[in-house]
Scaffold this motif. Structure first.
Motif, PDB file in Angstrom:
ATOM      1  N   GLU A   1       5.277   5.043  -8.134  1.00 38.51           N
ATOM      2  CA  GLU A   1       5.141   4.020  -7.105  1.00 38.51           C
ATOM      3  C   GLU A   1       6.485   3.322  -6.902  1.00 38.51           C
ATOM      4  O   GLU A   1       7.294   3.229  -7.837  1.00 38.51           O
ATOM      5  CB  GLU A   1       4.109   2.966  -7.531  1.00 38.51           C
ATOM      6  CG  GLU A   1       2.666   3.403  -7.395  1.00 38.51           C
ATOM      7  CD  GLU A   1       2.116   3.200  -5.990  1.00 38.51           C
ATOM      8  OE1 GLU A   1       2.929   3.133  -5.040  1.00 38.51           O
ATOM      9  OE2 GLU A   1       0.878   3.118  -5.842  1.00 38.51           O
TER      10      GLU A   1
ATOM     11  N   ARG B   1      -3.128  -2.333  -3.644  1.00 34.77           N
ATOM     12  CA  ARG B   1      -2.409  -1.285  -4.393  1.00 34.77           C
ATOM     13  C   ARG B   1      -3.394  -0.661  -5.371  1.00 34.77           C
ATOM     14  O   ARG B   1      -3.890  -1.313  -6.290  1.00 34.77           O
ATOM     15  CB  ARG B   1      -1.218  -1.904  -5.117  1.00 34.77           C
ATOM     16  CG  ARG B   1      -0.243  -0.913  -5.740  1.00 34.77           C
ATOM     17  CD  ARG B   1       1.057  -1.634  -6.016  1.00 34.77           C
ATOM     18  NE  ARG B   1       1.992  -0.947  -6.879  1.00 34.77           N
ATOM     19  CZ  ARG B   1       3.196  -0.542  -6.491  1.00 34.77           C
ATOM     20  NH1 ARG B   1       3.585  -0.718  -5.242  1.00 34.77           N
ATOM     21  NH2 ARG B   1       4.018   0.025  -7.354  1.00 34.77           N
ATOM     22  N   SER B   2      -3.674   0.610  -5.188  1.00 36.24           N
ATOM     23  CA  SER B   2      -4.832   1.225  -5.849  1.00 36.24           C
ATOM     24  C   SER B   2      -4.511   2.080  -7.062  1.00 36.24           C
ATOM     25  O   SER B   2      -5.424   2.476  -7.795  1.00 36.24           O
ATOM     26  CB  SER B   2      -5.591   2.093  -4.833  1.00 36.24           C
ATOM     27  OG  SER B   2      -4.807   3.215  -4.438  1.00 36.24           O
ATOM     28  N   THR B   3      -3.250   2.401  -7.329  1.00 30.45           N
ATOM     29  CA  THR B   3      -2.918   3.457  -8.287  1.00 30.45           C
ATOM     30  C   THR B   3      -3.416   3.177  -9.698  1.00 30.45           C
ATOM     31  O   THR B   3      -3.856   4.096 -10.399  1.00 30.45           O
ATOM     32  CB  THR B   3      -1.404   3.705  -8.290  1.00 30.45           C
ATOM     33  OG1 THR B   3      -1.009   4.172  -6.992  1.00 30.45           O
ATOM     34  CG2 THR B   3      -1.013   4.752  -9.310  1.00 30.45           C
TER      35      THR B   3
ATOM     36  N   VAL C   1      -6.972   4.182  -9.677  1.00 36.59           N
ATOM     37  CA  VAL C   1      -7.052   5.643  -9.530  1.00 36.59           C
ATOM     38  C   VAL C   1      -6.814   6.316 -10.882  1.00 36.59           C
ATOM     39  O   VAL C   1      -7.502   7.281 -11.239  1.00 36.59           O
ATOM     40  CB  VAL C   1      -6.023   6.134  -8.484  1.00 36.59           C
ATOM     41  CG1 VAL C   1      -5.889   7.654  -8.525  1.00 36.59           C
ATOM     42  CG2 VAL C   1      -6.422   5.677  -7.083  1.00 36.59           C
TER      43      VAL C   1
ATOM     44  N   GLY D   1       2.405   6.488   2.025  1.00 34.65           N
ATOM     45  CA  GLY D   1       1.309   5.537   2.035  1.00 34.65           C
ATOM     46  C   GLY D   1       1.721   4.249   2.729  1.00 34.65           C
ATOM     47  O   GLY D   1       2.851   4.114   3.215  1.00 34.65           O
TER      48      GLY D   1
ATOM     49  N   SER E   1      -0.661   4.786  -1.868  1.00 37.23           N
ATOM     50  CA  SER E   1      -2.057   4.698  -1.455  1.00 37.23           C
ATOM     51  C   SER E   1      -2.261   5.199  -0.029  1.00 37.23           C
ATOM     52  O   SER E   1      -1.775   4.600   0.931  1.00 37.23           O
ATOM     53  CB  SER E   1      -2.544   3.243  -1.558  1.00 37.23           C
ATOM     54  OG  SER E   1      -2.586   2.824  -2.895  1.00 37.23           O
TER      55      SER E   1
ATOM     56  N   THR F   1      -4.657   5.659   3.189  1.00 33.02           N
ATOM     57  CA  THR F   1      -5.573   4.698   3.780  1.00 33.02           C
ATOM     58  C   THR F   1      -6.702   5.395   4.517  1.00 33.02           C
ATOM     59  O   THR F   1      -6.577   6.552   4.924  1.00 33.02           O
ATOM     60  CB  THR F   1      -4.816   3.763   4.749  1.00 33.02           C
ATOM     61  OG1 THR F   1      -5.727   2.838   5.332  1.00 33.02           O
ATOM     62  CG2 THR F   1      -4.148   4.553   5.867  1.00 33.02           C
TER      63      THR F   1
ATOM     64  N   THR G   1      -7.229  -1.702   5.855  1.00 31.14           N
ATOM     65  CA  THR G   1      -6.870  -1.842   4.451  1.00 31.14           C
ATOM     66  C   THR G   1      -6.987  -3.299   4.021  1.00 31.14           C
ATOM     67  O   THR G   1      -6.512  -4.197   4.722  1.00 31.14           O
ATOM     68  CB  THR G   1      -5.426  -1.357   4.217  1.00 31.14           C
ATOM     69  OG1 THR G   1      -5.312  -0.008   4.679  1.00 31.14           O
ATOM     70  CG2 THR G   1      -5.059  -1.421   2.746  1.00 31.14           C
TER      71      THR G   1
ATOM     72  N   ARG H   1     -10.764   3.768  -0.865  1.00 37.49           N
ATOM     73  CA  ARG H   1      -9.367   4.129  -1.075  1.00 37.49           C
ATOM     74  C   ARG H   1      -9.137   4.691  -2.466  1.00 37.49           C
ATOM     75  O   ARG H   1      -8.334   5.610  -2.653  1.00 37.49           O
ATOM     76  CB  ARG H   1      -8.458   2.912  -0.824  1.00 37.49           C
ATOM     77  CG  ARG H   1      -8.134   2.747   0.644  1.00 37.49           C
ATOM     78  CD  ARG H   1      -7.749   1.329   1.027  1.00 37.49           C
ATOM     79  NE  ARG H   1      -7.522   1.219   2.461  1.00 37.49           N
ATOM     80  CZ  ARG H   1      -8.493   1.196   3.381  1.00 37.49           C
ATOM     81  NH1 ARG H   1      -9.765   1.281   2.996  1.00 37.49           N
ATOM     82  NH2 ARG H   1      -8.204   1.104   4.662  1.00 37.49           N
ATOM     83  N   ILE H   2      -9.811   4.151  -3.453  1.00 30.75           N
ATOM     84  CA  ILE H   2      -9.673   4.687  -4.809  1.00 30.75           C
ATOM     85  C   ILE H   2     -10.222   6.111  -4.869  1.00 30.75           C
ATOM     86  O   ILE H   2      -9.588   7.020  -5.422  1.00 30.75           O
ATOM     87  CB  ILE H   2     -10.384   3.770  -5.817  1.00 30.75           C
ATOM     88  CG1 ILE H   2      -9.664   2.413  -5.881  1.00 30.75           C
ATOM     89  CG2 ILE H   2     -10.418   4.413  -7.199  1.00 30.75           C
ATOM     90  CD1 ILE H   2     -10.402   1.356  -6.681  1.00 30.75           C
TER      91      ILE H   2
ATOM     92  N   ASN I   1      -7.854   8.524  -2.852  1.00 29.10           N
ATOM     93  CA  ASN I   1      -6.579   8.809  -3.505  1.00 29.10           C
ATOM     94  C   ASN I   1      -6.745   9.605  -4.790  1.00 29.10           C
ATOM     95  O   ASN I   1      -5.892  10.446  -5.101  1.00 29.10           O
ATOM     96  CB  ASN I   1      -5.825   7.509  -3.760  1.00 29.10           C
ATOM     97  CG  ASN I   1      -5.172   6.976  -2.504  1.00 29.10           C
ATOM     98  OD1 ASN I   1      -4.087   7.407  -2.131  1.00 29.10           O
ATOM     99  ND2 ASN I   1      -5.832   6.057  -1.811  1.00 29.10           N
TER     100      ASN I   1
END
Length: 584
Positions: free
Chosen positions: A295, A305-307, A310, A442, A448, A450, A505, A533-534, A537
């Motif tokens: 990232e 921010r999803s990482t 994830v 992203g 991420s 969308t 988002t 989104r999670i 991704n």
């Protein structure tokens, strides 16, 4: 002279243990009052709060939370702030051959007057122009004069201002800055001999000055030249309130100059690999699959921010993830994984050995490593980077790291924003020798993807959700395969094609707690934009990297949903927060 220190963060978080889950205890009222830009004042106060379910899940009592943390508060108060007038000018001129916006006469006069008054000692504290700012600004002016196309060279206003101020500046500025501004004594027309004769003040600066002569002329360096400079001057050391070993002006000019000249592949490889052995040979985790997530280190300022979430999902079915970054990084200073983990009470000072243990732990299966622990040399540049304003080459190459390696398959995923850097990132991934590589455009240049529809007014160039990558067709690494054995691909992911309802988002607007609240609610099974989104991704990355069991995209997405709906993903994250403090 101001020194760009890199001290410990100023936000104090005390860890206690409650319900077997460690938690942060916040003792101060957290509000955000950003430094005013030129001609503009603003005052923002974070008002969002963690919901009761999140508080209960983490074991935080509501009385412990005065206000939720926002990303800007993670900037150390011990870092000297840059002069805002010059910083605004740097935002315009310290950039590429087509993006630069020349200053008009009023702007140029204001900037040079500010620099002159600072050099004469008339400005103190936050008004003083730092050496790093002087290096970046004058490097930009020199490169524009020597190598940029006509449209982005000096404006008539800049020429007029420089003609007025240079006779005064040349008597007030230190020799290293005069060298950067006129290395050959040919730009300013005053015939100064300082630039042509300058060799540096220390032995460690001689190589840097030689490299800068090429950069300031718009040229490029070889792989060994770049690595030689970086290894000679880093980490930055501070002694008696001065940076010892190297001039901050010279180093700032070096870093921003290479970015303005548009780095070659060999220059990027040099930055990427320069400190691989700083802590010794890389450790190898006994896992069958490991994905390194790159990232942007400077975080998100607007969107969810999803990482981190994830990674918790993917760990449920044996796809290990290694995240890396920094607590706070300029220029954006946005929400990062380290801020979220720290706010939730996790240990954010893991060594690579401790991260290896968490990757191998069946109860966890993912890990986060801070640049502070994994690469102290590059971490020492944070203060300098803030005063440069624009991103250096490191902003690209630090996303392609392998702080721990794997016994099984390895992949790297990185986010990008500016078109052209997707190919550079993939080149670096292949140089790393991983089996698969993926770059994602992203939102905010992050990873991420969308579920929102592409706007009819979207800017030109590659769209958000554009993905490009490669994957080996066997267990052989990228070092061992040829072009025939490696499959390349690119795709624009339209979430609607995979059954997702288009949604905007979620906004977080620098709120660390809001990002946590959205992520934990999704991992509790609450359906909505963050949940989608999670899932998107996790499943899409698995599919594009051709992870085991993800050859079919529908199956990959269903697997991610099951990891959340069963509660396993949330348990993995909570396990991480607890077990990270027991890592050895």
């Amino acid at each position: 002279m101001k020194v760009l220190l890199n001290p410990e963060p100023s936000l104090s978080i005390h860890i206690t243990n409650q319900r077997n889950i460690t938690r942060p205890k916040l003792h101060s009222s957290l509000s955000f009052v950003p430094h005013p830009w030129i001609g503009q004042k603003c005052c923002l106060t974070a008002k969002a709060s963690l919901d009761s379910a999140t508080i209960d899940q983490l074991g935080i009592s509501e009385s412990d939370i005065k206000n939720p943390a926002v990303s800007s508060l993670y900037r150390s108060s011990k870092l000297p702030k840059p002069n805002q007038t010059v910083l605004e000018a740097q935002a315009r001129v310290c950039t590429g051959p087509t993006q630069t916006r020349p200053l008009n006469e009023d702007q140029a006069f204001k900037v040079l007057d500010t620099i002159l008054r600072s050099a004469r000692g008339e400005l103190k504290g936050e008004e003083e122009v730092s050496k790093a700012q002087l290096g970046a600004f004058f490097a930009a002016m020199t490169i524009r004069a020597n190598a940029f196309p006509e449209a982005t060279r000096w404006s008539e206003g800049e020429k007029q201002a420089m003609n007025n101020f240079w006779p005064l500046l040349v008597r007030a500025l230190p020799p290293d800055v005069i060298f950067i501004a006129d290395p050959e004594g040919s730009i300013m027309g005053a015939g100064s001999s300082i630039g042509p004769q300058y060799v540096g003040n220390r032995t460690s600066e001689m190589r840097l000055v030689g490299a800068l002569r090429e950069i300031l002329a718009g040229g490029h360096l070889g792989y060994e030249e770049v690595q030689g400079v970086l290894r000679e001057v880093l980490p930055l050391k501070v002694k008696d309130n001065e940076c010892s070993g190297v001039s901050e002006s010279l180093l700032s000019a070096f870093l921003i100059g290479q970015r303005m000249n548009l780095e070659t592949d060999r220059e990027l490889k040099a930055y990427c690999l320069a400190f691989d052995d700083e802590l010794g040979p890389p450790l190898v985790a006994d896992v069958r699959s490991l994905t390194h997530y790159g990232e942007p280190y400077d975080g998100n300022t607007r969107f969810f921010r999803s990482t981190l979430f994830v990674a918790a999902v993917r760990s449920c079915y044996g796809e290990s993830s290694l995240l890396h970054g920094a607590e706070w990084m300029p220029p954006k200073g946005g929400v990062t994984e380290e801020q979220m983990l720290k706010f939730m009470g996790a240990n954010v000072s893991l060594t690579p050995l401790q991260a290896k243990g968490l990757l191998e732990d069946d109860e966890v299966g993912f890990a986060y490593i801070s640049q502070r622990e994994a690469c102290p040399s590059l971490y020492s540049l944070i203060g300098l980077r803030e005063h440069m304003k624009k991103r250096p080459p490191l902003a690209t190459t630090e996303k392609v790291q392998q702080f721990v390696r794997a016994r099984g398959r390895e992949a790297i995923v990185a986010g990008f924003y500016h078109e052209g850097y997707e190919e550079s990132l993939l080149m670096l991934m292949k140089r790393r020798g991983v089996h698969s590589g993926l770059v994602v455009k992203g939102e905010e240049g992050a990873l991420s993807m969308t579920t929102r529809l592409r706007s009819a007014n979207a800017s030109k160039g590659l769209p958000v959700n554009y993905c490009s990558g490669f994957r080996s067709l066997s267990m052989a690494s990228a070092f061992e395969v040829d072009g025939v054995s490696r499959e390349s691909f690119n795709i624009e992911v339209n979430a609607k094609d995979y059954g997702f309802e288009p949604t905007d988002t979620p906004r977080t607007d620098r709120s660390v707690s809001k990002n946590i609240q959205l992520g934990l609610a999704a991992l509790r099974g609450e359906k909505g934009p963050a949940y989608d989104r999670i899932v998107l991704n996790a499943g899409m990355v698995d599919h594009l990297l051709r992870c085991d069991g993800a050859e079919d995209i529908s199956s990959a997405l269903d697997r991610a949903r099951e990891a959340i709906d069963s509660g396993r993903a949330l348990k993995k994250l909570l396990n991480y927060i607890n077990i990270s403090h027991k890592a050895r």
